[in-house]
Write a protein that holds these residues in place. Sequence first.
Motif, PDB file in Angstrom:
ATOM      1  N   THR A  74       0.778  -1.067  -0.089  1.00  0.00           N
ATOM      2  CA  THR A  74      -0.138   0.086   0.041  1.00  0.00           C
ATOM      3  C   THR A  74       0.878   1.243   0.057  1.00  0.00           C
ATOM      4  O   THR A  74       1.685   1.370   0.624  1.00  0.00           O
ATOM      5  CB  THR A  74      -0.928   0.019   1.271  1.00  0.00           C
ATOM      6  OG1 THR A  74      -1.496  -1.175   1.424  1.00  0.00           O
ATOM      7  CG2 THR A  74      -1.807   1.221   1.155  1.00  0.00           C
ATOM      8  N   ALA A  75       0.484   2.261  -0.895  1.00  0.00           N
ATOM      9  CA  ALA A  75       1.243   3.490  -0.820  1.00  0.00           C
ATOM     10  C   ALA A  75       1.302   4.101   0.348  1.00  0.00           C
ATOM     11  O   ALA A  75       0.292   4.251   1.143  1.00  0.00           O
ATOM     12  CB  ALA A  75       0.940   4.474  -1.910  1.00  0.00           C
ATOM     13  N   ARG A  76       2.209   4.944   0.944  1.00  0.00           N
ATOM     14  CA  ARG A  76       2.256   5.806   2.108  1.00  0.00           C
ATOM     15  C   ARG A  76       1.324   6.732   2.029  1.00  0.00           C
ATOM     16  O   ARG A  76       0.452   6.915   3.143  1.00  0.00           O
ATOM     17  CB  ARG A  76       3.619   6.262   2.255  1.00  0.00           C
ATOM     18  CG  ARG A  76       4.723   5.316   2.996  1.00  0.00           C
ATOM     19  CD  ARG A  76       6.248   5.938   2.725  1.00  0.00           C
ATOM     20  NE  ARG A  76       6.408   6.212   1.156  1.00  0.00           N
ATOM     21  CZ  ARG A  76       7.719   6.693   0.927  1.00  0.00           C
ATOM     22  NH1 ARG A  76       8.591   6.908   1.723  1.00  0.00           N
ATOM     23  NH2 ARG A  76       7.955   6.598  -0.571  1.00  0.00           N
ATOM     24  N   SER A  77       1.225   7.300   0.992  1.00  0.00           N
ATOM     25  CA  SER A  77       0.183   8.562   0.933  1.00  0.00           C
ATOM     26  C   SER A  77      -1.378   8.047   0.969  1.00  0.00           C
ATOM     27  O   SER A  77      -2.039   8.661   1.367  1.00  0.00           O
ATOM     28  CB  SER A  77       0.280   9.182  -0.543  1.00  0.00           C
ATOM     29  OG  SER A  77       0.129   8.020  -1.300  1.00  0.00           O
ATOM     30  N   GLU A  78      -1.510   6.790   0.796  1.00  0.00           N
ATOM     31  CA  GLU A  78      -2.806   5.982   0.669  1.00  0.00           C
ATOM     32  C   GLU A  78      -3.038   5.753   2.208  1.00  0.00           C
ATOM     33  O   GLU A  78      -4.260   6.088   2.880  1.00  0.00           O
ATOM     34  CB  GLU A  78      -2.916   4.986   0.000  1.00  0.00           C
ATOM     35  CG  GLU A  78      -4.363   4.351  -0.372  1.00  0.00           C
ATOM     36  CD  GLU A  78      -4.168   3.115  -1.060  1.00  0.00           C
ATOM     37  OE1 GLU A  78      -5.028   2.207  -1.093  1.00  0.00           O
ATOM     38  OE2 GLU A  78      -3.591   3.215  -2.189  1.00  0.00           O
ATOM     39  N   ASP A  79      -2.420   4.921   2.790  1.00  0.00           N
ATOM     40  CA  ASP A  79      -2.484   4.477   4.202  1.00  0.00           C
ATOM     41  C   ASP A  79      -1.366   4.266   4.852  1.00  0.00           C
ATOM     42  O   ASP A  79      -0.886   3.039   4.502  1.00  0.00           O
ATOM     43  CB  ASP A  79      -3.683   3.533   4.091  1.00  0.00           C
ATOM     44  CG  ASP A  79      -3.999   2.740   5.675  1.00  0.00           C
ATOM     45  OD1 ASP A  79      -3.215   3.273   6.406  1.00  0.00           O
ATOM     46  OD2 ASP A  79      -4.774   1.950   5.462  1.00  0.00           O
ATOM     47  N   TYR A  80      -0.822   5.150   5.622  1.00  0.00           N
ATOM     48  CA  TYR A  80       0.492   4.981   6.295  1.00  0.00           C
ATOM     49  C   TYR A  80       0.748   3.532   7.187  1.00  0.00           C
ATOM     50  O   TYR A  80       1.739   2.968   7.176  1.00  0.00           O
ATOM     51  CB  TYR A  80       0.731   6.314   6.963  1.00  0.00           C
ATOM     52  CG  TYR A  80       2.270   6.060   7.344  1.00  0.00           C
ATOM     53  CD1 TYR A  80       3.507   6.534   6.303  1.00  0.00           C
ATOM     54  CD2 TYR A  80       2.720   5.676   8.670  1.00  0.00           C
ATOM     55  CE1 TYR A  80       4.654   6.459   6.883  1.00  0.00           C
ATOM     56  CE2 TYR A  80       4.009   5.855   9.059  1.00  0.00           C
ATOM     57  CZ  TYR A  80       5.014   6.082   8.319  1.00  0.00           C
ATOM     58  OH  TYR A  80       6.343   6.102   8.534  1.00  0.00           O
ATOM     59  N   SER A  81      -0.333   3.280   7.857  1.00  0.00           N
ATOM     60  CA  SER A  81      -0.359   2.199   8.667  1.00  0.00           C
ATOM     61  C   SER A  81      -0.159   1.098   8.173  1.00  0.00           C
ATOM     62  O   SER A  81       0.496   0.264   8.418  1.00  0.00           O
ATOM     63  CB  SER A  81      -1.918   2.278   9.863  1.00  0.00           C
ATOM     64  OG  SER A  81      -1.348   3.309  10.563  1.00  0.00           O
ATOM     65  N   GLN A  82      -1.363   0.855   7.076  1.00  0.00           N
ATOM     66  CA  GLN A  82      -1.055  -0.329   6.165  1.00  0.00           C
ATOM     67  C   GLN A  82       0.153  -0.279   5.428  1.00  0.00           C
ATOM     68  O   GLN A  82       0.740  -1.594   5.321  1.00  0.00           O
ATOM     69  CB  GLN A  82      -2.345  -0.299   4.998  1.00  0.00           C
ATOM     70  CG  GLN A  82      -2.696  -1.407   4.492  1.00  0.00           C
ATOM     71  CD  GLN A  82      -2.925  -2.512   5.452  1.00  0.00           C
ATOM     72  OE1 GLN A  82      -3.621  -2.489   6.441  1.00  0.00           O
ATOM     73  NE2 GLN A  82      -2.138  -3.736   5.327  1.00  0.00           N
ATOM     74  N   TRP A  83       0.766   0.540   4.938  1.00  0.00           N
ATOM     75  CA  TRP A  83       2.038   0.741   4.522  1.00  0.00           C
ATOM     76  C   TRP A  83       3.048  -0.185   5.379  1.00  0.00           C
ATOM     77  O   TRP A  83       3.758  -1.082   5.047  1.00  0.00           O
ATOM     78  CB  TRP A  83       2.519   1.842   4.029  1.00  0.00           C
ATOM     79  CG  TRP A  83       4.098   2.112   3.618  1.00  0.00           C
ATOM     80  CD1 TRP A  83       4.464   1.972   2.485  1.00  0.00           C
ATOM     81  CD2 TRP A  83       5.134   2.488   4.552  1.00  0.00           C
ATOM     82  NE1 TRP A  83       6.071   1.952   2.243  1.00  0.00           N
ATOM     83  CE2 TRP A  83       6.287   2.319   3.686  1.00  0.00           C
ATOM     84  CE3 TRP A  83       5.100   3.053   5.935  1.00  0.00           C
ATOM     85  CZ2 TRP A  83       7.474   2.976   4.387  1.00  0.00           C
ATOM     86  CZ3 TRP A  83       6.302   3.572   6.306  1.00  0.00           C
ATOM     87  CH2 TRP A  83       7.603   3.273   5.544  1.00  0.00           C
ATOM     88  N   TYR A  84       3.060   0.420   6.593  1.00  0.00           N
ATOM     89  CA  TYR A  84       3.929  -0.067   7.805  1.00  0.00           C
ATOM     90  C   TYR A  84       3.836  -1.575   7.682  1.00  0.00           C
ATOM     91  O   TYR A  84       4.861  -2.451   7.679  1.00  0.00           O
ATOM     92  CB  TYR A  84       3.981   0.591   8.924  1.00  0.00           C
ATOM     93  CG  TYR A  84       4.614   0.001   9.974  1.00  0.00           C
ATOM     94  CD1 TYR A  84       5.941   0.566   9.952  1.00  0.00           C
ATOM     95  CD2 TYR A  84       4.254  -0.663  10.808  1.00  0.00           C
ATOM     96  CE1 TYR A  84       6.713   0.057  11.071  1.00  0.00           C
ATOM     97  CE2 TYR A  84       4.918  -1.333  12.035  1.00  0.00           C
ATOM     98  CZ  TYR A  84       6.128  -0.958  12.035  1.00  0.00           C
ATOM     99  OH  TYR A  84       7.031  -1.502  12.988  1.00  0.00           O
ATOM    100  N   ASN A  85       2.492  -2.001   8.057  1.00  0.00           N
ATOM    101  CA  ASN A  85       2.322  -3.524   8.194  1.00  0.00           C
ATOM    102  C   ASN A  85       2.583  -4.083   6.795  1.00  0.00           C
ATOM    103  O   ASN A  85       3.194  -5.256   6.897  1.00  0.00           O
ATOM    104  CB  ASN A  85       0.834  -3.673   8.382  1.00  0.00           C
ATOM    105  CG  ASN A  85       0.476  -3.244   9.744  1.00  0.00           C
ATOM    106  OD1 ASN A  85       0.954  -3.486  10.675  1.00  0.00           O
ATOM    107  ND2 ASN A  85      -0.931  -2.854  10.140  1.00  0.00           N
ATOM    108  N   ASP A  86       2.404  -3.712   5.820  1.00  0.00           N
ATOM    109  CA  ASP A  86       2.890  -4.420   4.447  1.00  0.00           C
ATOM    110  C   ASP A  86       4.175  -4.668   4.370  1.00  0.00           C
ATOM    111  O   ASP A  86       4.609  -5.751   3.967  1.00  0.00           O
ATOM    112  CB  ASP A  86       2.475  -3.624   3.138  1.00  0.00           C
ATOM    113  CG  ASP A  86       0.679  -3.616   2.790  1.00  0.00           C
ATOM    114  OD1 ASP A  86       0.193  -4.669   3.648  1.00  0.00           O
ATOM    115  OD2 ASP A  86       0.279  -2.983   2.335  1.00  0.00           O
TER     116      ASP A  86
END
Length: 488
Positions: free
Chosen positions: A6-18
């Motif tokens: 997931t892109a950071r700009s889209e959902d930072y928390s999800q990006w981190y988990n990804d």
Amino acid sequence: MSKVITARSEDYSQWYNDIVKRANLADHSAVRGCMVIKPYGFAIWENMRDQLDKMFKETGHVNASFPLFIPKSFLSKEAEHVEGFAKECAVVTHHRLMNAPDGSGVIVDPSAKLEEELIVRPTSETIIWNTYRDWIKSYRDLPLLINQWANVVRWEMRTRLFLRTAEFHWQEGHTAHSTSEEAVEETLKILDIYEKFAEEYMAMPVIKGVKSVNERFAGAVDTYTIEALMQDSKALQAGTSHFLGQNFAKAFDVKFLSENNKEEYVWATSWGVSTRLVGGLIMTHSDDQGLVVPPKLAALQAVIVPIPKPDAIINEAADKVIAALKDKGISVKYDTDAKKRPGFKFAEYEMHGVPVRIGIGKRDLEKNQVEIARRDTGEKTSVDLDGAAAYIEKLLVEIQDNLFNKAKKFRDDRISRADDFDTFKEILNGKGGFVSAHWDGTTETELKIKELTKATLRCIPLNNEKEAGKCILTGEPSKERVLFAKAY
RNA sequence: CGGGGCGUAGCGCAGUCCGGUUAGCGUACCUGCUUUGGGAGCAGGGGGUCGCAGGUUCGAAUCCUGCCGCCCCGACCA
């Protein structure tokens, strides 16, 4: 653009988990709030650990190991300490299981109740100071400079991989000194080690400071901290070093005879950094293609990808590069998997944050060259086969520097000044980051600011300029600015 | 603890409202062939206690009851 992150700009928390999952760093486990650290993630932690361990030993510290369990009564001997940790303790009450009478499985044997419950350590000051009482009798026994690498448990309500897990790995240093001055000096010496490690190895710029009374460690006289800034402009407390005064010595009756035969209480420090640093590392450097790891901590510093697949000529060139790199102490892997195509491998190694990728194919070899791609910028260069290792050696240094400079610029751009409360709120809701502002020094105001803005007082920077001003909330006089931020 | 969501193949999901063949799709995995300079194509194949326990029914992933677990947001914290 990555297909799986997931892109950071889209959902930072999800990006981190990804990132954590796709780069094979860790997984959620079967136990609530506890993670499984996978080999690739653990390798990064091991590199951090080894480096820190070296720095501790160079400054005279030694390692030891204290029990996982702490008798309940120990925890309550230091009043503030127990208050700080009571709400998040795992408690052992029994020591035996039995088959359920109805055959439904295994139950706790009620007859095996412990006389005194044991707490799974949330931190080890109490068990260690209880031990130090027997170890310290004379000024000749001091200073006592001990560290332990351990796992601890804090029953957090909400957890996040690496950043806040119910069980985490860390190091905790516990030192004993004959004077207050020496203990304070130790506290600051460790803070400097943490700063050096964060900046030179993690390439993560930090601000050294002292915590407010409200944010102070339970049982400390002063808590010093290094504060970092993540890419979503939230602050991360990356490590703390506490001056404990004589609080634990008094609670556990640890006294020594001084040179002039006077009985005195021992002065203490404690300090720690945890696997949270891995989270900080991820959120400082990584991008939408995956993990980015600074070369000094990378589990693997370089990878060779044969294009399109290994053959005798490519192997020969690869062997040359591998030998030259190993000679320079650079870790390298030659990916000989013929089933995976180069494009797949490129994406995979980018996902895992390997700092340097070496592509070797016929096209390059005709010119006696190899292609070198750096993870931090994505830039590719062709270099002569014979000079590849020397080029990479320099490149790794350059990548390390570039990551730090980039992170520092990002951080410095997000330290703002606010002289009134509206500006303060505007910055926090806008670009975020640290806000340097005047504060009247009271816990009441600090809590009010937190309630109104969700920002917490991160620290009072150590090399702060004294500057008279007025508290942004109450208008009361203030001697210096402090740093606020929304934090993890 | 409050709010929201989810448990079906390693991973991601559909199917559940309105019960009915042998539980399906993508991906990953295995085999073969063709490919290979930025996540290959085709063919074949293996893999499931549908979170758990009861109940209703001729028949339950689907309906009912109870339980468990996990994730996200908030308060708490390294």
